[in-house]
Design an enzyme around this catalytic site. Sequence first.
Site, PDB file in Angstrom:
ATOM      1  N   LEU A  33      31.020  58.367  54.923  1.00  0.00           N
ATOM      2  CA  LEU A  33      31.221  57.175  55.299  1.00  0.00           C
ATOM      3  C   LEU A  33      30.577  57.042  56.872  1.00  0.00           C
ATOM      4  CD1 LEU A  33      34.868  56.875  54.097  1.00  0.00           C
ATOM      5  CD2 LEU A  33      32.896  56.086  53.003  1.00  0.00           C
ATOM      6  N   ASN A  35      27.613  55.359  57.476  1.00  0.00           N
ATOM      7  CA  ASN A  35      27.186  54.181  57.652  1.00  0.00           C
ATOM      8  C   ASN A  35      27.732  53.387  56.316  1.00  0.00           C
ATOM      9  OD1 ASN A  35      25.756  52.150  58.748  1.00  0.00           O
ATOM     10  ND2 ASN A  35      23.874  52.629  57.828  1.00  0.00           N
ATOM     11  N   PHE A  80      20.593  59.653  47.762  1.00  0.00           N
ATOM     12  CA  PHE A  80      20.582  58.678  48.794  1.00  0.00           C
ATOM     13  C   PHE A  80      20.778  58.663  50.189  1.00  0.00           C
ATOM     14  CE2 PHE A  80      21.792  56.247  44.872  1.00  0.00           C
ATOM     15  CZ  PHE A  80      20.510  55.552  44.864  1.00  0.00           C
ATOM     16  N   SER A 124      10.443  56.386  50.508  1.00  0.00           N
ATOM     17  CA  SER A 124      10.171  55.191  51.416  1.00  0.00           C
ATOM     18  C   SER A 124       8.854  54.801  51.261  1.00  0.00           C
ATOM     19  CB  SER A 124      10.905  55.180  52.647  1.00  0.00           C
ATOM     20  OG  SER A 124      10.315  54.071  53.329  1.00  0.00           O
ATOM     21  N   TYR A 149      12.274  59.442  61.335  1.00  0.00           N
ATOM     22  CA  TYR A 149      12.806  58.945  59.959  1.00  0.00           C
ATOM     23  C   TYR A 149      11.914  58.878  59.016  1.00  0.00           C
ATOM     24  CZ  TYR A 149      13.566  55.889  56.386  1.00  0.00           C
ATOM     25  OH  TYR A 149      13.524  54.993  55.185  1.00  0.00           O
ATOM     26  N   LYS A 153      11.177  61.828  55.281  1.00  0.00           N
ATOM     27  CA  LYS A 153      10.962  61.382  54.114  1.00  0.00           C
ATOM     28  C   LYS A 153       9.635  61.968  53.338  1.00  0.00           C
ATOM     29  CE  LYS A 153      14.457  58.595  53.504  1.00  0.00           C
ATOM     30  NZ  LYS A 153      15.611  58.913  52.488  1.00  0.00           N
ATOM     31  N   PHE A 178      10.150  50.009  48.546  1.00  0.00           N
ATOM     32  CA  PHE A 178       9.707  49.035  49.822  1.00  0.00           C
ATOM     33  C   PHE A 178      11.127  48.515  50.364  1.00  0.00           C
ATOM     34  CE2 PHE A 178       5.146  49.377  49.402  1.00  0.00           C
ATOM     35  CZ  PHE A 178       5.144  50.370  48.562  1.00  0.00           C
ATOM     36  N   LEU A 200      15.893  43.162  58.757  1.00  0.00           N
ATOM     37  CA  LEU A 200      15.456  41.866  58.817  1.00  0.00           C
ATOM     38  C   LEU A 200      16.820  40.821  58.197  1.00  0.00           C
ATOM     39  CD1 LEU A 200      13.551  39.397  59.724  1.00  0.00           C
ATOM     40  CD2 LEU A 200      12.474  39.871  57.474  1.00  0.00           C
ATOM     41  N   ARG A 231       5.774  42.288  54.103  1.00  0.00           N
ATOM     42  CA  ARG A 231       6.559  43.197  53.277  1.00  0.00           C
ATOM     43  C   ARG A 231       6.742  42.823  51.868  1.00  0.00           C
ATOM     44  NH1 ARG A 231       5.631  45.421  57.444  1.00  0.00           N
ATOM     45  NH2 ARG A 231       6.693  46.197  58.914  1.00  0.00           N
ATOM     46  N   GLY A 297       6.101  50.357  66.368  1.00  0.00           N
ATOM     47  CA  GLY A 297       5.945  51.274  65.119  1.00  0.00           C
ATOM     48  C   GLY A 297       5.921  50.443  63.769  1.00  0.00           C
ATOM     49  N   ASP A 298       5.793  48.893  63.975  1.00  0.00           N
ATOM     50  CA  ASP A 298       5.874  48.299  62.530  1.00  0.00           C
ATOM     51  C   ASP A 298       4.570  48.495  62.290  1.00  0.00           C
ATOM     52  OD1 ASP A 298       8.344  47.240  62.231  1.00  0.00           O
ATOM     53  OD2 ASP A 298       8.027  45.413  63.514  1.00  0.00           O
TER      54      ASP A 298
HETATM   55  C1  UD1 Z   1      11.286  50.144  57.590  1.00  0.00           C
HETATM   56  C2  UD1 Z   1      10.628  50.978  56.651  1.00  0.00           C
HETATM   57  C3  UD1 Z   1      11.285  51.216  55.441  1.00  0.00           C
HETATM   58  C4  UD1 Z   1      12.729  51.968  55.961  1.00  0.00           C
HETATM   59  C5  UD1 Z   1      13.379  51.030  56.721  1.00  0.00           C
HETATM   60  C6  UD1 Z   1      14.571  51.609  57.081  1.00  0.00           C
HETATM   61  C7  UD1 Z   1       8.121  50.665  56.701  1.00  0.00           C
HETATM   62  C8  UD1 Z   1       6.877  49.821  56.091  1.00  0.00           C
HETATM   63  N1  UD1 Z   1       9.263  50.225  56.227  1.00  0.00           N
HETATM   64  O1  UD1 Z   1      11.339  48.858  57.038  1.00  0.00           O
HETATM   65  O2  UD1 Z   1      10.649  52.186  54.535  1.00  0.00           O
HETATM   66  O3  UD1 Z   1      13.259  52.189  54.681  1.00  0.00           O
HETATM   67  O4  UD1 Z   1      12.417  50.695  57.675  1.00  0.00           O
HETATM   68  O5  UD1 Z   1      15.438  50.563  58.098  1.00  0.00           O
HETATM   69  O6  UD1 Z   1       7.923  51.689  57.569  1.00  0.00           O
HETATM   70  N2  UD1 Z   1      11.776  41.784  61.800  1.00  0.00           N
HETATM   71  C9  UD1 Z   1      12.057  40.982  62.622  1.00  0.00           C
HETATM   72  N3  UD1 Z   1      13.029  40.720  63.231  1.00  0.00           N
HETATM   73  C10 UD1 Z   1      14.247  41.629  63.072  1.00  0.00           C
HETATM   74  C11 UD1 Z   1      13.997  42.871  62.411  1.00  0.00           C
HETATM   75  C12 UD1 Z   1      12.787  42.741  61.635  1.00  0.00           C
HETATM   76  O7  UD1 Z   1      11.059  40.016  62.751  1.00  0.00           O
HETATM   77  O8  UD1 Z   1      15.194  41.316  63.818  1.00  0.00           O
HETATM   78  C13 UD1 Z   1      10.787  42.104  60.885  1.00  0.00           C
HETATM   79  C14 UD1 Z   1      10.012  43.475  61.280  1.00  0.00           C
HETATM   80  O9  UD1 Z   1       9.252  43.406  62.312  1.00  0.00           O
HETATM   81  C15 UD1 Z   1       8.993  43.646  59.912  1.00  0.00           C
HETATM   82  C16 UD1 Z   1      10.013  42.962  58.847  1.00  0.00           C
HETATM   83  O10 UD1 Z   1      11.041  42.076  59.628  1.00  0.00           O
HETATM   84  O11 UD1 Z   1       8.163  43.124  60.007  1.00  0.00           O
HETATM   85  C17 UD1 Z   1      11.017  43.847  58.207  1.00  0.00           C
HETATM   86  O12 UD1 Z   1      11.719  44.606  58.916  1.00  0.00           O
HETATM   87  P1  UD1 Z   1      12.998  45.816  58.434  1.00  0.00           P
HETATM   88  O13 UD1 Z   1      13.760  45.038  57.850  1.00  0.00           O
HETATM   89  O14 UD1 Z   1      13.634  46.396  59.824  1.00  0.00           O
HETATM   90  O15 UD1 Z   1      12.286  46.762  57.698  1.00  0.00           O
HETATM   91  P2  UD1 Z   1      10.723  47.692  57.976  1.00  0.00           P
HETATM   92  O16 UD1 Z   1      10.873  48.102  59.336  1.00  0.00           O
HETATM   93  O17 UD1 Z   1       9.784  47.094  57.015  1.00  0.00           O
END
Ligand code: UD1
Length: 339
Positions: A33, A35, A80, A124, A149, A153, A178, A200, A231, A297-298
């Site tokens: 529990l 998260n 998980f 991942s 992180y 994986k 993904f 996101l 994505r 890191g994105d």
């Molecule tokens: C990343 C990892 C994924 C992992 C996950 C865990 C990669 C490609 N993906 O997902 O494997 O399981 O983290 O949390 O490494 N964004 C915004 N604003 C926000 C939040 C996100 O613009 O407030 C954008 C990010 O820049 C990104 C996209 O939305 O381009 C998706 O972000 P997010 O949901 O955090 O997932 P990843 O970073 O892709």
Amino acid sequence: MKILVTGGAGFIGSHTVVELHNAGFEPVIIDNLYNSNLNVLEGIKKITGKAFPFYEIDCNDAEKVRALFEKEQFDGVIHFAAYKAVGESVEKPLNYYENNLISLMVLLRAAQEFNVDKFVFSSSCTVYGQPEQLPVTENTPRLPANSPYGNTKAIAEDIIRDHVHSKPALKAISLRYFNPIGAHETSLIGELPNGVPSNLVPFITQTAAGLRKSLTVFGSDYDTPDGTCIRDFIHVVDLAKAHVKALDLLQSQTDTNYYDVFNVGTGEGYTVLQLINTFEEVNGVKLNYSIGPRREGDVEKIYAQSDKVNNVMKWRAEKTMADALRDAWNWQLKLTAEK
Ligand code: UD1
């Protein structure tokens, strides 16, 4: 078949418990529990009409895990439970390595001792880093992880591969997810991040619900059609079903030391702005957002080639991004109404 689901009260875990039940498996949930929330178990019960055994156990606790394996006699494990906040992992790498890797080894040891021969691991697409070629196949080389992180994986995959190679009579699959989004269509379970969401879609739904002022889109100068990251967004229920298919595949394997990896994505990439526009359109709501700087890191763009999972597991994504965004919004509305 009795299946141990670690992290079964979490986002992907809870949806997988429901799909396991739908497919005739008997899930047993363990979760610390950290998260997640006990209310999730209520949601699962309302959907399935069943209260599955639940144990509040940390997978790092070898004694308790061992005692549980002794008691329950599992046929398989879906693992998980893990920390998953990319940014936090950079701040606290030891927490991530310790939590994500020791738990894995505790479970593999217990599986070995109690002759549990099926193991499915949550990996991942982060293991690919920024791939040179898109879409990514399972043969696309893994790149050095850009966060602790992500590295957990990659290391976990290697640990499982090496363990299977040592012939412990274990069959294992790593699923490289993904971007899972959405919620169950009943709005009884969904994503419940603690604190400020870093992903996101929960950030979008909380902003649209008025819980957060505005969403920042991280970067609009990427080499993509509208400048925002691409994505492969997959509905969490589709992803949950892939776990059932993975167990079926393990069950049908005659090779007792089978190990393989599968991408689990839709095969389609969408930009962050496309996702926002779809969210606004399907739900008829306006989202307050602005463009901000890139997030460290994105990766710029990534999406799956899903031929292997389509052909070998006979699995394919059935739901669209629009379905997922509708379900995520309905779930948020339900959470907000309950408050
Ligand atoms: C990343 C990892 C994924 C992992 C996950 C865990 C990669 C490609 N993906 O997902 O494997 O399981 O983290 O949390 O490494 N964004 C915004 N604003 C926000 C939040 C996100 O613009 O407030 C954008 C990010 O820049 C990104 C996209 O939305 O381009 C998706 O972000 P997010 O949901 O955090 O997932 P990843 O970073 O892709």
